[in-house]
Design an enzyme around this catalytic site. Sequence first.
Site, PDB file in Angstrom:
ATOM      1  N   LYS A 172       0.880  -1.191   0.000  1.00 48.09           N
ATOM      2  CA  LYS A 172       0.000   0.000   0.000  1.00 48.09           C
ATOM      3  C   LYS A 172       0.910   1.232   0.000  1.00 48.09           C
ATOM      4  O   LYS A 172       1.538   1.558   0.997  1.00 48.09           O
ATOM      5  CB  LYS A 172      -0.864  -0.090   1.244  1.00 48.09           C
ATOM      6  CG  LYS A 172      -1.978   0.860   1.581  1.00 48.09           C
ATOM      7  CD  LYS A 172      -2.190   2.117   0.875  1.00 48.09           C
ATOM      8  CE  LYS A 172      -2.144   3.308   1.810  1.00 48.09           C
ATOM      9  NZ  LYS A 172      -1.790   4.545   1.149  1.00 48.09           N
ATOM     10  N   GLU A 247       8.962   2.197  11.233  1.00 50.35           N
ATOM     11  CA  GLU A 247       9.979   3.247  11.091  1.00 50.35           C
ATOM     12  C   GLU A 247       9.230   4.564  11.015  1.00 50.35           C
ATOM     13  O   GLU A 247       8.417   4.771  10.107  1.00 50.35           O
ATOM     14  CB  GLU A 247      10.832   3.031   9.834  1.00 50.35           C
ATOM     15  CG  GLU A 247      11.827   1.902   9.945  1.00 50.35           C
ATOM     16  CD  GLU A 247      12.816   2.067  11.085  1.00 50.35           C
ATOM     17  OE1 GLU A 247      13.052   3.210  11.532  1.00 50.35           O
ATOM     18  OE2 GLU A 247      13.335   1.041  11.560  1.00 50.35           O
ATOM     19  N   CYS A 281      13.711  11.346   6.293  1.00 48.07           N
ATOM     20  CA  CYS A 281      13.535  10.985   7.711  1.00 48.07           C
ATOM     21  C   CYS A 281      14.841  11.157   8.476  1.00 48.07           C
ATOM     22  O   CYS A 281      14.831  11.347   9.684  1.00 48.07           O
ATOM     23  CB  CYS A 281      13.034   9.563   7.824  1.00 48.07           C
ATOM     24  SG  CYS A 281      13.932   8.437   6.776  1.00 48.07           S
ATOM     25  N   GLU A 382       8.838  17.222  15.146  1.00 52.04           N
ATOM     26  CA  GLU A 382       9.203  16.993  13.739  1.00 52.04           C
ATOM     27  C   GLU A 382       8.425  17.945  12.832  1.00 52.04           C
ATOM     28  O   GLU A 382       7.204  18.065  12.962  1.00 52.04           O
ATOM     29  CB  GLU A 382       8.894  15.551  13.329  1.00 52.04           C
ATOM     30  CG  GLU A 382       9.353  15.260  11.911  1.00 52.04           C
ATOM     31  CD  GLU A 382       9.056  13.827  11.455  1.00 52.04           C
ATOM     32  OE1 GLU A 382       7.930  13.370  11.633  1.00 52.04           O
ATOM     33  OE2 GLU A 382       9.977  13.197  10.899  1.00 52.04           O
TER      34      GLU A 382
HETATM   35  P1  NAP Z   1       1.926   8.949   7.045  1.00 53.83           P
HETATM   36  O1  NAP Z   1       0.911  10.004   6.885  1.00 53.83           O
HETATM   37  O2  NAP Z   1       2.017   8.264   8.354  1.00 53.83           O
HETATM   38  O3  NAP Z   1       1.676   7.905   5.878  1.00 53.83           O
HETATM   39  C1  NAP Z   1       2.510   6.780   5.685  1.00 53.83           C
HETATM   40  C2  NAP Z   1       1.708   5.692   5.012  1.00 53.83           C
HETATM   41  O4  NAP Z   1       0.687   5.250   5.915  1.00 53.83           O
HETATM   42  C3  NAP Z   1       0.966   6.149   3.750  1.00 53.83           C
HETATM   43  O5  NAP Z   1       0.912   5.092   2.829  1.00 53.83           O
HETATM   44  C4  NAP Z   1      -0.421   6.440   4.286  1.00 53.83           C
HETATM   45  O6  NAP Z   1      -1.449   6.389   3.315  1.00 53.83           O
HETATM   46  C5  NAP Z   1      -0.571   5.310   5.262  1.00 53.83           C
HETATM   47  N1  NAP Z   1      -1.618   5.516   6.253  1.00 53.83           N
HETATM   48  C6  NAP Z   1      -2.234   6.653   6.635  1.00 53.83           C
HETATM   49  N2  NAP Z   1      -3.182   6.385   7.569  1.00 53.83           N
HETATM   50  C7  NAP Z   1      -3.149   5.048   7.775  1.00 53.83           C
HETATM   51  C8  NAP Z   1      -3.870   4.158   8.610  1.00 53.83           C
HETATM   52  N3  NAP Z   1      -4.808   4.585   9.453  1.00 53.83           N
HETATM   53  N4  NAP Z   1      -3.583   2.839   8.542  1.00 53.83           N
HETATM   54  C9  NAP Z   1      -2.629   2.379   7.710  1.00 53.83           C
HETATM   55  N5  NAP Z   1      -1.926   3.177   6.893  1.00 53.83           N
HETATM   56  C10 NAP Z   1      -2.167   4.498   6.934  1.00 53.83           C
HETATM   57  O7  NAP Z   1       3.402   9.517   6.739  1.00 53.83           O
HETATM   58  P2  NAP Z   1       3.861  10.343   5.450  1.00 53.83           P
HETATM   59  O8  NAP Z   1       3.320  11.721   5.583  1.00 53.83           O
HETATM   60  O9  NAP Z   1       3.579   9.578   4.204  1.00 53.83           O
HETATM   61  O10 NAP Z   1       5.437  10.356   5.628  1.00 53.83           O
HETATM   62  C11 NAP Z   1       6.116  11.269   6.424  1.00 53.83           C
HETATM   63  C12 NAP Z   1       6.502  10.645   7.744  1.00 53.83           C
HETATM   64  O11 NAP Z   1       7.221   9.458   7.503  1.00 53.83           O
HETATM   65  C13 NAP Z   1       7.419  11.508   8.576  1.00 53.83           C
HETATM   66  O12 NAP Z   1       7.018  11.467   9.924  1.00 53.83           O
HETATM   67  C14 NAP Z   1       8.784  10.846   8.420  1.00 53.83           C
HETATM   68  O13 NAP Z   1       9.660  11.055   9.489  1.00 53.83           O
HETATM   69  C15 NAP Z   1       8.387   9.425   8.312  1.00 53.83           C
HETATM   70  N6  NAP Z   1       9.418   8.627   7.658  1.00 53.83           N
HETATM   71  C16 NAP Z   1      10.192   7.815   8.434  1.00 53.83           C
HETATM   72  C17 NAP Z   1      11.201   7.055   7.862  1.00 53.83           C
HETATM   73  C18 NAP Z   1      12.031   6.158   8.705  1.00 53.83           C
HETATM   74  O14 NAP Z   1      12.702   5.304   8.160  1.00 53.83           O
HETATM   75  N7  NAP Z   1      12.022   6.282  10.013  1.00 53.83           N
HETATM   76  C19 NAP Z   1      11.417   7.110   6.480  1.00 53.83           C
HETATM   77  C20 NAP Z   1      10.618   7.958   5.716  1.00 53.83           C
HETATM   78  C21 NAP Z   1       9.617   8.702   6.316  1.00 53.83           C
HETATM   79  P3  NAP Z   1      -1.957   7.769   2.626  1.00 53.83           P
HETATM   80  O15 NAP Z   1      -0.810   8.293   1.902  1.00 53.83           O
HETATM   81  O16 NAP Z   1      -3.066   7.301   1.759  1.00 53.83           O
HETATM   82  O17 NAP Z   1      -2.397   8.654   3.753  1.00 53.83           O
END
Ligand code: NAP
Length: 480
Positions: A172, A247, A281, A382
């Site tokens: 997904k 992560e 990240c 963040e």
């Molecule tokens: P996000 O909003 O948490 O979304 C991540 C993924 O989860 C997307 O595919 C999203 O789908 C999905 N998602 C959203 N709500 C969900 C739910 N209730 N159940 C299951 N999946 C769900 O994060 P983002 O905005 O894409 O990415 C930014 C964040 O990622 C930042 O906090 C960054 O630090 C973190 N990040 C961490 C790492 C690491 O390795 N630690 C690496 C990269 C990024 P939708 O897009 O359809 O909402």
Amino acid sequence: MKRFDNYIDGQWAGGSKTFENRNPANTDEVVGVFTAGESASMEAAANAAETAFPAWSRLAGPARGNYLYKVADLLDQRFEQISEDMTREEGKTLPESKGEVRRSINIFRYFAGEGSRFPGMLVPSERERVHMFALRKPLGVVGLITPWNFPSAIPAWKLAPALICGNTVVLKPASAAPLSAWRIVEACHDAGIPKGVVNFIAGSGGSLGTALLNAKPLKGVSFTGSTEIGHWLHGEASKRRLRIQLEMGGKNPTIVLADADFKSAVENTVNAAFFSTGQKCTATSRVIVEEAIYDRFLEALIERTRQLKVGNGMDSGIQIGPAIDQKQLETNIRYCEIGTKEAGAPVVGGRRLTGGAYDRGYFFQPTIFADVTPDMRIAQEEIFGPVLSVIRAKDFEDALRIANDIPFGLSSSIQTTNLSRAFDFIYGAQAGLLTVNLPSAGVEYQLPFGGTKESSFGPKEQGPAAMEFYSDLKTVYLKY
Ligand code: NAP
């Protein structure tokens, strides 16, 4: 307009609901129209993966590896197209996209090789004529949920180890940038990976997340994204005792000591804070500078940051692309308002860029707040944008204390020429990824990746450690 469907049981699967993937550097441009998955499609994908599991998991590791080599070759043949797609959907510059696609190809080749190793354990028994060993076995159906900021590499570094261990998957991708992941799935299809082994469902995480967690065949979930969603997933997955790997967010520090190579410390900080628009990240969002060089370092940082060229990542010479979307742009603006109240006006940037082509995208100035104190919100929370807080430290011990004084622990960096300080940092820093005299961002695939504290949960990703999450051990005692 090109339509990109979901992929279930080896077939491209359309649907009545769709969503648009727009270019954040030019919102007039629709990069593609994607089929929006629904609960039923998630269920069908999980069922297809369950059906495909016995044959795929029984296939010899090197044979699974051969499929992964083919995927890598196909991505290589399509390298230019896939890189351009990424810049158009995510906004990062074309050289950054090329670097990421190259990494995805390398990841597939690396894990293809693991199919021929797949190490278990063989140890001597205390008993006569007993042969004892432990072998690795796959989990079954695993769900992979990925973010938009590395739209190719993160799907690749989950998919490749999952497949080589013999699991079947439902992927997904993030709704803001699903095309790069779709390109990998297309390569899996074209490589002839058997039907049902790889399934792809795009669409809103809010509804699909619940459907995925409720899918009966699911045995594990690997998630990269925000801390908030990660915590929610952990709670839900625990109810079913699913294996889970998370992560999540970060607030990564770079410590700059007075003995650092000054020029490279400035360059490394600017690179880590602003490249990829601060949306890595592992990006640096706090630079903690030893008092003795604070003023000189700040001045050099400001001067270097002013030289950065912000614009459409497809244009040559551009170093910083746009924010991913309106929501992230608003987050950048909101935190600049918070920062201005806390620390005074930023010494560079702080505003949305407007006029001409800027009006069609989500462009934001690289921003620096000076004289930030460790307790301020801009030093604790963040932002995930090109906003850097500069914090003063009395000495190394003070800098390390400030660096560690946050809930997160993904990456941490030090700039120093003092070997003892470097080792004190290596043993004392509370983070899963450390760099010395390099930017805090910019990792390779051959070693484990992941953080500590609120940033991560579960086994590490990438390198040999990736096999831990995607396989289990079966122990055998054999009397002969
Ligand atoms: P996000 O909003 O948490 O979304 C991540 C993924 O989860 C997307 O595919 C999203 O789908 C999905 N998602 C959203 N709500 C969900 C739910 N209730 N159940 C299951 N999946 C769900 O994060 P983002 O905005 O894409 O990415 C930014 C964040 O990622 C930042 O906090 C960054 O630090 C973190 N990040 C961490 C790492 C690491 O390795 N630690 C690496 C990269 C990024 P939708 O897009 O359809 O909402």
